[in-house]
Design a protein around this motif. Structure first.
Motif, PDB file in Angstrom:
ATOM      1  N   ASN A   1       0.820  -1.218   0.000  1.00 52.46           N
ATOM      2  CA  ASN A   1       0.000   0.000   0.000  1.00 52.46           C
ATOM      3  C   ASN A   1       0.850   1.262   0.000  1.00 52.46           C
ATOM      4  O   ASN A   1       0.341   2.359   0.191  1.00 52.46           O
ATOM      5  CB  ASN A   1      -0.918   0.014   1.227  1.00 52.46           C
ATOM      6  CG  ASN A   1      -0.143   0.240   2.518  1.00 52.46           C
ATOM      7  OD1 ASN A   1       0.992  -0.196   2.631  1.00 52.46           O
ATOM      8  ND2 ASN A   1      -0.733   0.911   3.476  1.00 52.46           N
ATOM      9  N   ASP A   2       2.153   1.102  -0.203  1.00 50.49           N
ATOM     10  CA  ASP A   2       3.040   2.268  -0.168  1.00 50.49           C
ATOM     11  C   ASP A   2       2.624   3.301  -1.212  1.00 50.49           C
ATOM     12  O   ASP A   2       2.245   2.964  -2.335  1.00 50.49           O
ATOM     13  CB  ASP A   2       4.487   1.858  -0.447  1.00 50.49           C
ATOM     14  CG  ASP A   2       4.995   0.873   0.585  1.00 50.49           C
ATOM     15  OD1 ASP A   2       4.989   1.237   1.761  1.00 50.49           O
ATOM     16  OD2 ASP A   2       5.373  -0.245   0.204  1.00 50.49           O
ATOM     17  N   TYR A   3       2.704   4.577  -0.791  1.00 40.48           N
ATOM     18  CA  TYR A   3       2.384   5.660  -1.715  1.00 40.48           C
ATOM     19  C   TYR A   3       3.613   5.881  -2.599  1.00 40.48           C
ATOM     20  O   TYR A   3       4.626   6.410  -2.153  1.00 40.48           O
ATOM     21  CB  TYR A   3       2.037   6.932  -0.942  1.00 40.48           C
ATOM     22  CG  TYR A   3       1.811   8.117  -1.840  1.00 40.48           C
ATOM     23  CD1 TYR A   3       0.646   8.219  -2.588  1.00 40.48           C
ATOM     24  CD2 TYR A   3       2.774   9.117  -1.978  1.00 40.48           C
ATOM     25  CE1 TYR A   3       0.433   9.283  -3.426  1.00 40.48           C
ATOM     26  CE2 TYR A   3       2.565  10.187  -2.818  1.00 40.48           C
ATOM     27  CZ  TYR A   3       1.400  10.264  -3.539  1.00 40.48           C
ATOM     28  OH  TYR A   3       1.197  11.328  -4.381  1.00 40.48           O
ATOM     29  N   LEU A   4       3.528   5.441  -3.854  1.00 38.98           N
ATOM     30  CA  LEU A   4       4.687   5.497  -4.746  1.00 38.98           C
ATOM     31  C   LEU A   4       4.523   6.506  -5.877  1.00 38.98           C
ATOM     32  O   LEU A   4       5.487   6.873  -6.545  1.00 38.98           O
ATOM     33  CB  LEU A   4       4.939   4.105  -5.356  1.00 38.98           C
ATOM     34  CG  LEU A   4       5.180   2.973  -4.334  1.00 38.98           C
ATOM     35  CD1 LEU A   4       5.246   1.632  -5.047  1.00 38.98           C
ATOM     36  CD2 LEU A   4       6.465   3.229  -3.566  1.00 38.98           C
ATOM     37  N   TYR A   5       3.293   6.946  -6.112  1.00 36.42           N
ATOM     38  CA  TYR A   5       3.043   7.833  -7.250  1.00 36.42           C
ATOM     39  C   TYR A   5       3.622   9.215  -6.973  1.00 36.42           C
ATOM     40  O   TYR A   5       3.267   9.871  -6.009  1.00 36.42           O
ATOM     41  CB  TYR A   5       1.542   7.939  -7.510  1.00 36.42           C
ATOM     42  CG  TYR A   5       1.199   8.787  -8.712  1.00 36.42           C
ATOM     43  CD1 TYR A   5       1.617   8.414  -9.980  1.00 36.42           C
ATOM     44  CD2 TYR A   5       0.464   9.957  -8.572  1.00 36.42           C
ATOM     45  CE1 TYR A   5       1.302   9.186 -11.077  1.00 36.42           C
ATOM     46  CE2 TYR A   5       0.148  10.728  -9.669  1.00 36.42           C
ATOM     47  CZ  TYR A   5       0.568  10.338 -10.925  1.00 36.42           C
ATOM     48  OH  TYR A   5       0.269  11.111 -12.010  1.00 36.42           O
ATOM     49  N   LYS A   6       4.532   9.663  -7.806  1.00 35.91           N
ATOM     50  CA  LYS A   6       5.205  10.953  -7.607  1.00 35.91           C
ATOM     51  C   LYS A   6       4.401  12.053  -8.278  1.00 35.91           C
ATOM     52  O   LYS A   6       4.447  12.237  -9.493  1.00 35.91           O
ATOM     53  CB  LYS A   6       6.619  10.894  -8.194  1.00 35.91           C
ATOM     54  CG  LYS A   6       7.541  11.988  -7.667  1.00 35.91           C
ATOM     55  CD  LYS A   6       7.970  11.716  -6.234  1.00 35.91           C
ATOM     56  CE  LYS A   6       9.011  12.727  -5.779  1.00 35.91           C
ATOM     57  NZ  LYS A   6       9.403  12.515  -4.375  1.00 35.91           N
ATOM     58  N   VAL A   7       3.637  12.788  -7.485  1.00 32.16           N
ATOM     59  CA  VAL A   7       2.852  13.888  -8.037  1.00 32.16           C
ATOM     60  C   VAL A   7       3.699  15.146  -8.093  1.00 32.16           C
ATOM     61  O   VAL A   7       4.756  15.247  -7.474  1.00 32.16           O
ATOM     62  CB  VAL A   7       1.591  14.162  -7.184  1.00 32.16           C
ATOM     63  CG1 VAL A   7       0.671  12.970  -7.190  1.00 32.16           C
ATOM     64  CG2 VAL A   7       1.981  14.541  -5.763  1.00 32.16           C
ATOM     65  N   ASP A   8       3.227  16.112  -8.827  1.00 32.91           N
ATOM     66  CA  ASP A   8       3.919  17.397  -8.920  1.00 32.91           C
ATOM     67  C   ASP A   8       3.024  18.463  -8.291  1.00 32.91           C
ATOM     68  O   ASP A   8       2.708  19.467  -8.909  1.00 32.91           O
ATOM     69  CB  ASP A   8       4.215  17.722 -10.395  1.00 32.91           C
ATOM     70  CG  ASP A   8       5.132  18.947 -10.521  1.00 32.91           C
ATOM     71  OD1 ASP A   8       5.848  19.232  -9.544  1.00 32.91           O
ATOM     72  OD2 ASP A   8       5.102  19.606 -11.564  1.00 32.91           O
ATOM     73  N   ALA A   9       2.607  18.194  -7.039  1.00 36.59           N
ATOM     74  CA  ALA A   9       1.721  19.142  -6.360  1.00 36.59           C
ATOM     75  C   ALA A   9       2.463  20.419  -6.021  1.00 36.59           C
ATOM     76  O   ALA A   9       1.921  21.517  -6.088  1.00 36.59           O
ATOM     77  CB  ALA A   9       1.159  18.504  -5.096  1.00 36.59           C
ATOM     78  N   TYR A  10       3.708  20.283  -5.595  1.00 42.47           N
ATOM     79  CA  TYR A  10       4.540  21.438  -5.237  1.00 42.47           C
ATOM     80  C   TYR A  10       5.895  21.301  -5.913  1.00 42.47           C
ATOM     81  O   TYR A  10       6.331  20.202  -6.256  1.00 42.47           O
ATOM     82  CB  TYR A  10       4.745  21.505  -3.715  1.00 42.47           C
ATOM     83  CG  TYR A  10       3.477  21.549  -2.907  1.00 42.47           C
ATOM     84  CD1 TYR A  10       2.754  22.729  -2.775  1.00 42.47           C
ATOM     85  CD2 TYR A  10       2.998  20.405  -2.258  1.00 42.47           C
ATOM     86  CE1 TYR A  10       1.587  22.770  -2.024  1.00 42.47           C
ATOM     87  CE2 TYR A  10       1.841  20.447  -1.506  1.00 42.47           C
ATOM     88  CZ  TYR A  10       1.133  21.632  -1.402  1.00 42.47           C
ATOM     89  OH  TYR A  10      -0.016  21.674  -0.658  1.00 42.47           O
ATOM     90  N   ASN A  11       6.540  22.422  -6.107  1.00 40.59           N
ATOM     91  CA  ASN A  11       7.922  22.415  -6.600  1.00 40.59           C
ATOM     92  C   ASN A  11       8.668  23.577  -5.956  1.00 40.59           C
ATOM     93  O   ASN A  11       8.125  24.294  -5.118  1.00 40.59           O
ATOM     94  CB  ASN A  11       7.957  22.502  -8.140  1.00 40.59           C
ATOM     95  CG  ASN A  11       7.205  23.715  -8.661  1.00 40.59           C
ATOM     96  OD1 ASN A  11       7.480  24.848  -8.273  1.00 40.59           O
ATOM     97  ND2 ASN A  11       6.221  23.476  -9.534  1.00 40.59           N
TER      98      ASN A  11
END
Length: 558
Positions: free
Chosen positions: A224-234
């Motif tokens: 269930n690890d959160y692996l998806y790399k979103v680009d919410a912040y930079n």
């Protein structure tokens, strides 16, 4: 059903072959034994023209538009009904045959109680339940074949059979495991249910051992690890932080992601928020010259979108408590030394040119231009626990201290106290001792600077050895120093609070810009953990290894 040649398979074949007989032969192979083919063939053969391909095609399209062909229709094998209907000679499966559903258990949501509703000929909860019971008895006595079932337990609940089982003299049986299964998937699902019982309730019926010996499943082995790399912040994102966002992120980064990035749950419980709004409004306005408590209270309630029942509770219960809190605050302020009082003061502290901390302080009091105290009003039972600060929890008062320490208006002053002022009581009977100026539940709770002079500026009654307005603050018998309790803090202690929250905000800033939203809730014990009140705990499937276990205090039991 209208068969339109232009949209049919025949049309496509005819477009390619340009020969009706050849097209029909190919269509027959495609449709195999479909009875509709004969209707199509009759239409085509009876409507052929000795004409060019284009004319023949348009002619057939128009003929098919005019022709209605019976469609094969199937009746539903199973009909789902949600309420009793008049039926006969049917097989009816009654699912969830439990208390509270058969018959339906109704609850009163009106101001009037059952007796009062009965007097004015209105249905009360008992009447509704009785009507439901009569309707169900009539339905269950109808000429049908009934099959009843219910689950003993789910992951979160336990169920009991409907009282109708006694009324109809029914016997409750526990189903036995079948001797043969024709699907491995079904057997795996049954075994997964049994593993749930073992995992959550430590129950292992005979079926559990029977299946375990012949089948194996990857139970509780999901990733269930959160692996998806979103680009919410930079690195260029402008980010506003607050003590609320820090608290949420410290509870669990994944919950912060769902709330602040995906915005999954935008619902805010109106009543709880309204309760705080009313109290803050009264405490802000009460120092005005023409202040009228009843008028301000009623005016604020009329602005809020609340149920009638909630307004009733606020007016007939909470109102008097808020008024009592207001009187206690007024009395406390009479014992301040040369106070300058600020309410709802919004302050900002910059971490860097792209990140800042924002906060609104309920009550800030400057005393004789030498000391100041910070007070936060709470309509709940919140407490300030400085042992949790290092873990990013209970950071509201330290954050407010950080905001004031970096503001030029307050930099020459010494912080004398960080307090929570609980304004409501959970007790039905509030007792006030004869020697108390205000009830104990309305006294300030928090941390006080360990300096007698500072305390005397906040509360001049300290000269009688015990503070009348601050809990756990009193003088030693010599009258020259304060008793050493966990409510007393040094200047360095306040500075440590501010340094700690400053580091926490900087760490959070880095993690946000790296988009690190791991499932990592804090865990102190079963009654204090990041999952306890989380609305998403049923979807993240947190594993024990993912908990961030807080360090135990030396005097805390295992």
């Amino acid at each position: 059903m209208i068969i339109i040649l232009k949209n049919s398979l025949l049309y496509k074949i005819y477009e390619e072959e340009k020969d009706l007989n050849v097209s029909l032969k190919i269509l027959k192979e495609e449709m195999q034994d479909d009875p509709l083919y004969l209707d199509i063939e009759d239409l085509v053969l009876s409507n052929q023209l000795d004409a060019s391909f284009e004319i023949q095609k348009d002619y057939l399209v128009n003929k098919f538009k005019e022709k209605m062909i019976e469609e094969v229709r199937y009746d539903k094998a199973v009909n789902v009904i949600s309420s009793p209907l008049y039926l006969e000679n049917k097989h009816i499966y009654v699912m969830g045959f439990t208390q509270g559903l058969f018959p339906q258990s109704y609850k009163d949501d009106k101001y009037l109680n059952n007796e009062e509703l009965h007097l004015i000929n209105r249905l009360n909860s008992k009447d509704k339940t009785k009507c439901d019971e009569i309707e169900l008895i009539s339905f269950l006595n109808s000429l049908n074949n009934f099959y009843y079932s219910f689950a003993n337990k789910s992951v979160a609940s336990k169920y009991y059979a409907s009282p109708f089982t006694k009324i109809f003299n029914m016997k409750i049986y526990t189903p036995n495991l079948a001797d043969s299964f024709y699907s491995l998937d079904v057997l795996k699902l049954i075994y997964a249910d049994l593993k749930d019982l073992d995992n959550f309730y430590k129950e292992q019926p005979d079926n559990f051992y029977k299946i375990r010996d012949v089948i194996d499943i990857d139970y509780n082995s999901y990733k269930n690890d959160y692996l998806y790399k979103v680009d919410a912040y930079n690195k260029n994102s402008k980010i506003k932080l607050s003590t609320t966002s820090l608290d949420l992120f410290s509870h669990c980064p994944f919950r912060y992601y769902l709330d602040h990035v995906l915005k999954v749950d935008e619902f805010e419980y109106e009543y709880a928020a309204s309760l705080g709004n009313i109290a803050h409004h009264i405490f802000e306005k009460m120092r005005e010259k023409d202040f009228d408590f009843d008028k301000e209270f009623s005016s604020k309630i009329s602005e809020l979108s609340l149920k009638s029942s909630e307004k009733f509770i606020l007016t007939h219960n909470v109102k008097e408590q808020i008024k009592a809190a207001m009187e206690a605050i007024r009395k406390r302020e009479r014992y301040y030394k040369k106070p300058i009082i600020y309410n709802e003061m919004e302050l900002v502290h910059n971490i860097d040119d792209k990140t800042y901390i924002d906060g609104k302080i309920d009550n800030l009091v400057i005393l004789d231009d030498k000391y100041y105290v910070i007070i936060d009003y709470k309509t709940g039972s919140t407490k300030f626990d400085d042992s949790k600060i290092k873990d990013g929890l209970s950071t509201q008062l330290p954050t407010y201290a950080l905001l004031t320490s970096g503001n030029k208006k307050f930099e020459h002053l010494t912080l004398a106290g960080l307090y929570i002022n609980n304004v409501l009581t959970s007790s039905l009977h509030v007792e006030q001792k004869e020697d108390e100026l205000i009830p104990s539940y309305l006294k300030l709770n928090g941390k006080t600077l360990g300096d007698v002079e500072a305390v005397s500026y906040i509360d001049s009654t300290i000269g009688d050895l015990k503070s009348s307005f601050i809990n756990n603050v009193s003088l030693k018998k010599d009258g020259c120093s304060l008793k050493d309790t966990n409510a007393i803090v040094s200047e360095n202690g306040f500075k440590d609070y501010m340094d700690t929250v400053s580091e926490l905000f900087m760490e959070m800033n880095i993690k946000l810009r790296n988009n690190e939203f791991n499932i990592s809730p804090y865990f102190k014990n079963d009654r204090d953990n990041g999952c306890q009140y989380c609305p998403y705990k049923d979807i993240c499937y947190v594993r024990s290894s993912q908990y961030r276990v807080l360090s135990k205090e030396e005097n805390e039991d295992e």
